[in-house]
Design a protein around this motif. Structure first.
Motif, PDB file in Angstrom:
ATOM      1  N   ASP A  11      -6.654  26.953  26.733  1.00 56.09           N
ATOM      2  CA  ASP A  11      -6.997  26.286  25.599  1.00 56.09           C
ATOM      3  C   ASP A  11      -5.629  26.701  24.486  1.00 56.09           C
ATOM      4  O   ASP A  11      -5.842  27.893  23.995  1.00 56.09           O
ATOM      5  CB  ASP A  11      -8.217  25.790  25.034  1.00 56.09           C
ATOM      6  N   ARG A  12      -5.259  25.640  24.012  1.00 55.55           N
ATOM      7  CA  ARG A  12      -4.384  25.677  22.533  1.00 55.55           C
ATOM      8  C   ARG A  12      -4.501  24.842  21.959  1.00 55.55           C
ATOM      9  O   ARG A  12      -5.227  23.889  21.787  1.00 55.55           O
ATOM     10  CB  ARG A  12      -2.292  25.404  23.172  1.00 55.55           C
ATOM     11  N   PRO A  13      -4.334  25.458  20.523  1.00 54.45           N
ATOM     12  CA  PRO A  13      -4.827  24.330  19.402  1.00 54.45           C
ATOM     13  C   PRO A  13      -4.201  22.749  19.325  1.00 54.45           C
ATOM     14  O   PRO A  13      -4.285  21.577  19.565  1.00 54.45           O
ATOM     15  CB  PRO A  13      -4.046  25.141  18.308  1.00 54.45           C
ATOM     16  N   TYR A  14      -2.722  22.872  20.364  1.00 52.04           N
ATOM     17  CA  TYR A  14      -2.681  21.550  20.665  1.00 52.04           C
ATOM     18  C   TYR A  14      -2.538  20.922  22.074  1.00 52.04           C
ATOM     19  O   TYR A  14      -1.499  19.874  22.274  1.00 52.04           O
ATOM     20  CB  TYR A  14      -0.860  21.745  20.434  1.00 52.04           C
ATOM     21  N   ARG A  15      -2.997  21.238  22.964  1.00 55.54           N
ATOM     22  CA  ARG A  15      -3.442  21.038  24.262  1.00 55.54           C
ATOM     23  C   ARG A  15      -4.514  21.183  24.535  1.00 55.54           C
ATOM     24  O   ARG A  15      -4.838  22.634  24.452  1.00 55.54           O
ATOM     25  CB  ARG A  15      -2.308  20.754  24.967  1.00 55.54           C
ATOM     26  N   LYS A  16      -5.528  20.633  25.547  1.00 60.88           N
ATOM     27  CA  LYS A  16      -6.690  21.471  26.643  1.00 60.88           C
ATOM     28  C   LYS A  16      -6.173  22.737  27.744  1.00 60.88           C
ATOM     29  O   LYS A  16      -4.664  21.878  28.259  1.00 60.88           O
ATOM     30  CB  LYS A  16      -7.097  20.467  27.220  1.00 60.88           C
TER      31      LYS A  16
END
Length: 51
Positions: A11-16
């Motif tokens: 997981d990234r802050p801008y996408r799963k």
């Protein structure tokens, strides 16, 4: 390859995170384009052994 796989499946802050199968398919598709085919082959072999 390990870094790319980790980036795609985390997981990234801008996408799963992508599912493992989608990440492996992307890496396979990019062999010979973005990634060295021999490195992809070795990575996929290691991933198959791990499963």
């Amino acid at each position: 390859m390990a870094d790319v796989y980790d980036a795609l499946t985390s997981d990234r802050p801008y996408r799963k995170a992508w599912p493992k199968e989608k990440a492996l398919a992307y890496i396979r598709e990019e062999a010979g384009k973005q990634f060295d085919p021999e490195v992809v082959e070795a990575f996929l072999k290691l991933m198959a052994e791990e499963a």
